[in-house]
Every structure is written in C-alpha cells, then in structure tokens.
Design a protein around this motif. Structure first.
Motif, mmCIF file in Angstrom:
data_model
loop_
_atom_site.group_PDB
_atom_site.id
_atom_site.type_symbol
_atom_site.label_atom_id
_atom_site.label_comp_id
_atom_site.label_asym_id
_atom_site.label_seq_id
_atom_site.Cartn_x
_atom_site.Cartn_y
_atom_site.Cartn_z
ATOM 1 N N HIS A 253 6.244 -3.012 -11.665
ATOM 2 C CA HIS A 253 6.385 -1.420 -11.180
ATOM 3 C C HIS A 253 7.844 -0.720 -11.090
ATOM 4 O O HIS A 253 8.069 0.643 -10.149
ATOM 5 C CB HIS A 253 5.156 -0.536 -9.724
ATOM 6 N N GLN B 265 -4.654 -0.552 -10.714
ATOM 7 C CA GLN B 265 -3.171 0.130 -11.433
ATOM 8 C C GLN B 265 -2.486 -1.473 -10.623
ATOM 9 O O GLN B 265 -0.892 -1.654 -11.585
ATOM 10 C CB GLN B 265 -3.446 1.143 -11.053
ATOM 11 N N LYS C 206 0.759 -1.410 -0.163
ATOM 12 C CA LYS C 206 -0.112 0.000 0.120
ATOM 13 C C LYS C 206 1.157 1.197 -0.380
ATOM 14 O O LYS C 206 0.523 2.391 -0.804
ATOM 15 C CB LYS C 206 -0.858 -0.164 1.114
ATOM 16 N N GLN C 207 1.890 1.451 0.795
ATOM 17 C CA GLN C 207 3.191 2.187 1.047
ATOM 18 C C GLN C 207 3.652 3.107 -0.217
ATOM 19 O O GLN C 207 3.515 3.941 -1.222
ATOM 20 C CB GLN C 207 4.118 2.373 1.635
ATOM 21 N N ARG D 73 1.844 1.522 -3.542
ATOM 22 C CA ARG D 73 0.961 1.753 -3.861
ATOM 23 C C ARG D 73 1.252 3.211 -3.776
ATOM 24 O O ARG D 73 0.698 4.273 -5.343
ATOM 25 C CB ARG D 73 0.112 1.492 -3.569
ATOM 26 N N LEU D 74 0.965 3.908 -3.236
ATOM 27 C CA LEU D 74 0.784 5.561 -3.111
ATOM 28 C C LEU D 74 1.307 7.033 -3.391
ATOM 29 O O LEU D 74 0.913 7.452 -3.609
ATOM 30 C CB LEU D 74 -0.170 5.568 -1.004
ATOM 31 N N ARG D 75 3.206 5.806 -2.717
ATOM 32 C CA ARG D 75 3.770 5.936 -3.244
ATOM 33 C C ARG D 75 3.530 6.823 -4.981
ATOM 34 O O ARG D 75 4.077 8.085 -5.326
ATOM 35 C CB ARG D 75 5.325 5.513 -3.291
ATOM 36 N N LEU D 76 3.311 5.653 -5.905
ATOM 37 C CA LEU D 76 3.578 5.462 -6.797
ATOM 38 C C LEU D 76 1.957 6.248 -8.080
ATOM 39 O O LEU D 76 1.866 6.537 -9.009
ATOM 40 C CB LEU D 76 3.057 4.546 -7.912
ATOM 41 N N ASN D 77 1.379 6.348 -6.521
ATOM 42 C CA ASN D 77 0.270 7.364 -6.647
ATOM 43 C C ASN D 77 -0.658 6.291 -7.913
ATOM 44 O O ASN D 77 -0.956 7.038 -8.721
ATOM 45 C CB ASN D 77 0.070 9.174 -7.787
ATOM 46 N N LEU D 78 -0.957 5.164 -7.811
ATOM 47 C CA LEU D 78 -1.778 4.278 -8.644
ATOM 48 C C LEU D 78 -3.041 3.765 -7.643
ATOM 49 O O LEU D 78 -3.387 3.459 -6.491
ATOM 50 C CB LEU D 78 -0.566 3.130 -8.837
ATOM 51 N N SER D 79 -3.941 3.324 -8.412
ATOM 52 C CA SER D 79 -4.834 2.713 -7.570
ATOM 53 C C SER D 79 -4.914 1.609 -7.570
ATOM 54 O O SER D 79 -3.842 0.839 -7.874
ATOM 55 C CB SER D 79 -6.374 2.492 -8.318
#
Length: 272
Positions: free
Chosen positions: A53, A20, A8-9, A11-17
């Motif tokens: 990613h 995605q 989750k960390q 994903r949020l760093r990469l600004n993904l849903s």
C-alpha cells in the motif's frame, strides 16, 4: 501506538477494508486478529503489507516509537501522588521512588524545577530541618514558584508547603501574585481550589501573629476568596475559617470563640 492500531489507522486513512489491507499477504481473519492485538504479525509480512500500500516505513515505525516513548513518560499525576503521600504521611520512601522515576523516565513534559523544589521542602519537613534550608535553595524554590503565571496544582502545593521558610516580604509578594492571577477561585479545578484554600488559610493564620507587617489588602482578599467558594461539603472548612478570621479582624470575640469551640468539639483541636 502498537502495530495493530497503527495498521488500522493506515487502513482507515486509505479507506480500505480489512480484506483489501491484508491483500494476498494474510487472510482477512488473521489480519483482523492482528489489528485487535490477538495475534502477532511476522516482520516480513508487516513489511509486505506496507509495501503493498506504499506506506512509508519511516512514518509508520515513528508511530510505534512515539507510543513506546509515551509508555516511558512520567506523568504529572504520578509525581503529584508521590509528593502528596511523602508530605502528608512523612514517607521518605516516596521521595526516593520519585527520584528514581525522574532518573529513569521521560520527564520532558514535566516542570522539573517545581518538582525538585518540592523535593527539597519535603525532605526538610520530614527531617525537621526546614529552618536549615540554605539561602541558595530558598532562592531556587522562589524561582520555581514565580517561573509561570499558569499556576498548576504542583506550584500551588509548592508555595503551600514552603510558605513559612520565607520572610514576610517574600510571603506577601508571592501571595499577592497568586491573588492577582486567580481572581475567581471557583474557576479553577477542585484540586487547585483545595491547594489555594490551604494557602489562604495558612496566610491568614500567619497574619494573626504578624499583624504589623502583613499587607492588609492581602488579608481581606484572602478572606473574600474563601468566602466566595461555592457551597459544597468539600469547601465547608475553608468557608468556616474565612468567617473565623473575619470575626477576629472585626474584634468579635464571641463569634470567633464559637467557631473554635465548634472545631474542638468535632475533633479538630490540633488545628486551633
């Protein structure tokens, strides 16, 4: 950090849903459960998502390792609880438990000198051998007290329980260091206030029997610190004792006796 939180960390760093982030490796629904630790992810699927990613394996797994280390970390609170219970309940098993934890867990963030010094004192107190503590161990305890100017609850407790194994010169100099470093007793935490108050009361009691060799300035400063405590039910005893010692110093026998009578009437005859 567990795998779900780490993903989750990232994903949020990469600004993904979540969709995605899951890509074509997992369904969005299953991936969501992985983040919430409701489902486990297979190793191959995890690596596929990291590859998708361009997430560095090393940095990702370092997060997981860091979390595991934290779980194995022995906290100061846990140590203090065991030391407190051992000392006030004469429970030797708590010392054995603490020594076991010190051997098994990560102690890198602990003040081991202070903890080991307290163990020495508490062992001696439980076995009634305080007067038999060797000089080299007394020196070790003194070094543990003086090794920092940032007095913790642990270092305050150490002096509170070890005060009377030292000679008067040592007691005077250690107390002076505490007084110099804790100018405002109300600025420290409640637990530290409790320990510091106990030290000051012990010192004032000691001074009554050693009037010719204690430092009078230490005595007056100790009374002043106790009297400056905020009005709070938890501070009542300390403030009462400050008045008692003030009356004794002033030679006011009637008022000091009134306090003793009050304490005795309220079940505290053992301490007076």
């Amino acid at each position: 950090m567990d795998i779900g939180k780490a993903l989750k960390q990232e994903r949020l760093r990469l600004n993904l849903s979540q969709s995605q982030m899951a890509g074509n490796v997992l369904t969005k629904s299953f991936y969501s459960k992985v983040e919430r630790n409701l489902c486990s992810i297979r190793a191959n699927d995890l690596l596929s998502i990291l590859d998708l990613h361009n997430i560095d394996y090393s940095s990702f797994f370092k997060k997981l390792k860091s979390e595991n280390s934290n779980q194995n970390e022995l906290s100061e609170t846990e140590c203090n609880n065991l030391l407190h219970s051992a000392y006030y309940k004469n429970d030797y098993s708590k010392i054995l438990k603490l020594q076991e934890l010190l051997a098994q867990k990560d102690t890198s963030k602990l003040n081991l000198n202070s903890i080991n010094a307290q163990i020495i004192i508490i062992k001696a107190a439980i076995s009634n051998t305080l007067d038999k503590i060797p000089e080299n161990k007394k020196e070790y305890i003194k070094r543990a007290i003086f090794e920092t100017n940032n007095w913790t609850e642990s270092s305050l407790r150490l002096f509170a329980i070890s005060m009377f194994i030292f000679n008067t010169d040592d007691i005077n100099s250690i107390l002076k260091a505490f007084l110099n470093n804790i100018q405002d007793i109300n600025s420290i935490s409640k637990n530290k206030q409790k320990m510091f108050s106990a030290i000051l009361i012990n010192y004032l009691n000691y001074s009554l029997n050693h009037t010719n060799i204690v430092i009078k300035d230490n005595v007056y400063q100790s009374i002043g610190r106790l009297k400056s405590l905020r009005v709070d039910p938890k501070n009542c005893f300390a403030k009462i004792m400050a008045n008692y010692y003030q009356y004794v110093l002033n030679g006011d026998v009637a008022k000091s006796q009134n306090i003793l009578n009050f304490l005795k009437a309220n079940g505290m005859s053992e301490i007076v």
